[in-house]
Design an enzyme around this catalytic site. Sequence first.
Site, short mmCIF file in Angstrom:
data_model
loop_
_atom_site.label_atom_id
_atom_site.label_comp_id
_atom_site.label_asym_id
_atom_site.label_seq_id
_atom_site.Cartn_x
_atom_site.Cartn_y
_atom_site.Cartn_z
CB SER A 149 -14.09 -4.33 -0.02
OG SER A 149 -12.88 -3.74 -0.35
N PRO A 150 -16.14 -4.49 3.34
CG PRO A 150 -16.39 -3.95 5.54
CD PRO A 150 -15.22 -4.24 4.18
CG LEU A 151 -18.96 -0.35 4.49
CD1 LEU A 151 -18.33 1.01 5.07
CD2 LEU A 151 -20.52 -0.38 4.74
N GLY A 152 -18.54 -2.79 0.01
CA GLY A 152 -18.55 -2.64 -1.39
C GLY A 152 -17.55 -1.51 -1.87
N GLY A 191 -17.39 1.27 -0.72
CA GLY A 191 -17.72 2.54 -0.27
C GLY A 191 -19.41 2.61 -0.99
CE1 TYR A 205 -3.26 -2.97 0.23
CE2 TYR A 205 -3.21 -2.40 2.76
CZ TYR A 205 -3.85 -3.15 1.50
OH TYR A 205 -4.68 -4.29 1.62
#
Length: 342
Positions: free
Chosen positions: A211-214, A216, A60
């Site tokens: 990425s549990p919120l897709g 964002g 990153y």
Amino acid sequence: MSSSAPGTRTLGDGLTVSALGLGCMGMSEMYGAADRSESLATIRRALDLGVTLLDTADVYGDGHNEELVGEAIAGRRDEVVLATKFSLSPGERGMRIDGRPENVRACAEASLRRLGVDAIDLCFQHRVDPAVPIEDTVGAMAELVRQGKVRHLGLSEASAASLRRAVAVHPIAALQSEWSLWTRDLEVAGPDGDAVLGVARELGIGVVPYSPLGRGFLTGAIRSPADFAEDDWRRRMPRFQGEAFTANLQLVDAVRALAEEKGATAGQLALAWVLAQGPDVVPIPGTKRRRNLEENVGAAAVQLTDEDLARLAEIAPPDVAQGARYAATGPGYGDSPGRGTS
């Protein structure tokens, strides 16, 4: 919903972490510009709120993210469960995967220097290297545990078969893979007939959804591809393009409608669904802003009833998302399932 301490959960055979972690990648790259001072303040605010699991990786920002996290936690090391990842590096044709034992050792030493710590709490192989037997990679990771440089091991985007081979060498505390209302690949049986999630649970491996919120999208804040900065990599991802983007907005609108009924935001409802998948699940929503962090932590207070979960199952079946998670090239999927539309 106001933010409060998210509580704790246990990964693997005894790694206690906050029920929600913090993904730090966006503070260095991928999602447009970030403000350094706000990023540092966000990490420190996370610790204040009881978020102990911080997730970074050597790739990153080409090391920048680990240095940033190291700076943020200086003087507060005992409050942190520090997770980082190795095996990916930029190449002329996209990301390279390197699981050779000598690279495992070199990456760990470099991460320790950048983070400014004596030991990494949870070390993930970022993607399984198809050219190196996973037994060799995990064997080198296990040696780092014996040396006291790493405390627990993890894999990211690994297949069921890789999980089985890895645990034969050393216990694996966590599997980090994408999982959300619009990414359900972990639950679906692969070519060998096994669902990765089922095998992870059979082997006592915790699950750390990224990425549990897709990315964002499930917050409802993104209504058009034009909402992305020019250098935001979501512009190049199939789910955020053309007809797929328009179709996926219907899912977001349905989630938001249910969230409003429960007095929560769409993002909080999406996170609450992930948290409701089991006590061995610890999502790591990423953000670079304190206000988003505080909203995310508030998801731990959202209680979903059986009726809520049934409605969400109708809204978001495993194949609901239109468009693939990643572009066709590159190591995005590792050796896990997921090259289809979901």
